[in-house]
Design a protein around this motif. Structure first.
Motif, short mmCIF file in Angstrom:
data_model
loop_
_atom_site.label_atom_id
_atom_site.label_comp_id
_atom_site.label_asym_id
_atom_site.label_seq_id
_atom_site.Cartn_x
_atom_site.Cartn_y
_atom_site.Cartn_z
N GLU A 91 -4.22 -10.06 -12.27
CA GLU A 91 -3.16 -10.99 -11.85
C GLU A 91 -3.08 -12.14 -12.78
O GLU A 91 -2.11 -13.03 -12.41
N TYR B 76 -0.80 -7.10 -10.75
CA TYR B 76 0.58 -7.62 -10.75
C TYR B 76 0.89 -8.30 -11.75
O TYR B 76 2.16 -8.28 -11.91
N ASN C 197 -3.65 9.52 -5.28
CA ASN C 197 -4.76 9.14 -4.65
C ASN C 197 -4.91 10.27 -3.65
O ASN C 197 -4.04 10.65 -2.78
N GLU D 118 0.65 5.30 -11.29
CA GLU D 118 -0.15 5.72 -10.19
C GLU D 118 0.82 5.53 -8.94
O GLU D 118 1.58 4.81 -8.78
N ASP E 68 -12.15 5.80 -7.69
CA ASP E 68 -11.24 4.44 -7.62
C ASP E 68 -12.23 3.70 -6.69
O ASP E 68 -13.01 3.89 -6.17
N ARG F 243 4.42 4.76 0.80
CA ARG F 243 4.96 3.61 1.57
C ARG F 243 5.41 4.38 2.73
O ARG F 243 6.14 5.69 2.64
#
Ligand code: C2E
Ligand code: MG
Ligand code: MG
Ligand code: MG
Length: 277
Positions: free
Chosen positions: A240, A259, A118, A59, A180, A63
């Motif tokens: 996670e 993560y 996205n 994905e 999403d 930034r």
């Protein structure tokens, strides 16, 4: 006295308003400049296929590499870009760059995986959205079935008929569509059944507390089962820890992202994960 106080708080309010307007004008100016100078970068986060234990999708996550400010997260500028309409241009840059990167990975021998981008509803409003996406796919000789678009549930819901039309066109082209942040947008089951989508990405808020809260666990299980009955490919985001991973594996989810497995990273760092595909 009260009158003085009122006057003071009014002044304070006025100052604050003034500052806010200044800030937003500055942000708009900076963002326009950023578009011109292409101050953006795409990070990539893998989605792991739980059956094959491989990365089948990565994905793209934008930034803003703001001079002197490091990486600015999308949460800080995308809502503003949507409000001002600048998202249209930013979105075009995103799929242009994602397609370029995909082509480069192919040239370097990395294949067997898709790229997910996205998009926000505002981008779909642009009449040229579809054509410019097709152009990028063709320019880079990409197979459209190796492309996924992710749109949040709440975004699909606004202006639904129009959005669904574009999503249908994308699917006819072979592009996969993912819903999403599922579970945060209040769509009814009736709609979910009718939506032109391939994948569902269950919002990370549904996995966050499953270990400490049995009810949360049952809710997530129900969403997974429901998605399976509808025939959707299921991704759970926000993994996670090991126990969460084990849970989604047990439930037969198709893909996991989070993560624990891999953080979003620059394109070069992704190559470790793409090895052996
Ligand atoms: P999203 O598409 O739901 O992406 C997942 C977000 O969760 C990403 O944040 C990702 O870094 C973060 N995340 C991934 N795994 C974990 C985890 O295990 N725990 C936690 N706490 N977070 C995790 P990011 O990169 O800040 O992006 C935020 C949102 O901004 C995205 O949510 C997406 O809706 C939007 N966005 C990002 N890039 C683009 C873009 O190029 N275009 C558009 N229109 N929207 C974008
Ligand atoms: Mg996403
Ligand atoms: Mg998501
Ligand atoms: Mg999310």
């Amino acid at each position: 006295n009260a009158k003085e106080k009122g006057k003071n708080s009014y002044k304070f309010y006025e100052k604050e308003m003034e500052q806010r307007i200044k800030d937003s004008l500055k942000l708009e100016r900076d963002l326009r400049q950023a578009i011109k100078d292409e101050e953006f970068e795409l990070f990539y986060q893998p989605l792991f296929d739980l059956e094959k234990n491989k990365v089948k999708t990565v994905e793209a996550l934008i930034r803003w590499k703001k001079p002197g400010a490091g990486y600015v997260s999308p949460a800080e500028f995308l809502p503003f870009a949507e409000k001002t309409g600048l998202i249209t241009e930013i979105g075009r840059w995103v799929f242009k760059e994602a397609c370029r990167q995909k082509k480069q990975w192919l040239a370097r021998g990395y294949n067997g995986f898709s790229i997910a981008i996205n998009i926000s509803a505002k981008e779909l409003d642009d009449a040229k959205f579809f054509d410019s996406l097709v152009k990028e796919i063709n320019n880079n000789n990409l197979d459209s079935s190796n492309l996924e678009v992710e749109i949040t549930e709440s975004d699909v819901m606004e202006n639904m008929d129009e959005n669904i039309k574009v999503l249908k066109e994308l699917r006819e082209l072979g592009v996969k569509v993912s819903l999403d942040d599922f579970g945060t947008g209040y769509s009814s089951l009736t709609y979910l059944r009718k939506m032109p989508i391939d994948n569902i990405k269950i919002d990370r808020s549904f996995i966050a507390n499953i270990l400490s809260d049995g009810k949360e666990k049952r809710i997530l299980s129900s969403i997974i089962e429901l998605s399976r009955v509808i025939g959707l490919n299921i991704t759970v985001e926000g993994i996670e820890n090991e126990a969460q991973l084990e849970f989604v594996r047990d439930k037969g989810c198709d893909r996991a992202q989070g993560y624990l497995l891999a953080r979003p990273a620059p394109a070069e760092e992704l190559e470790n994960y793409l090895e052996g595909n």
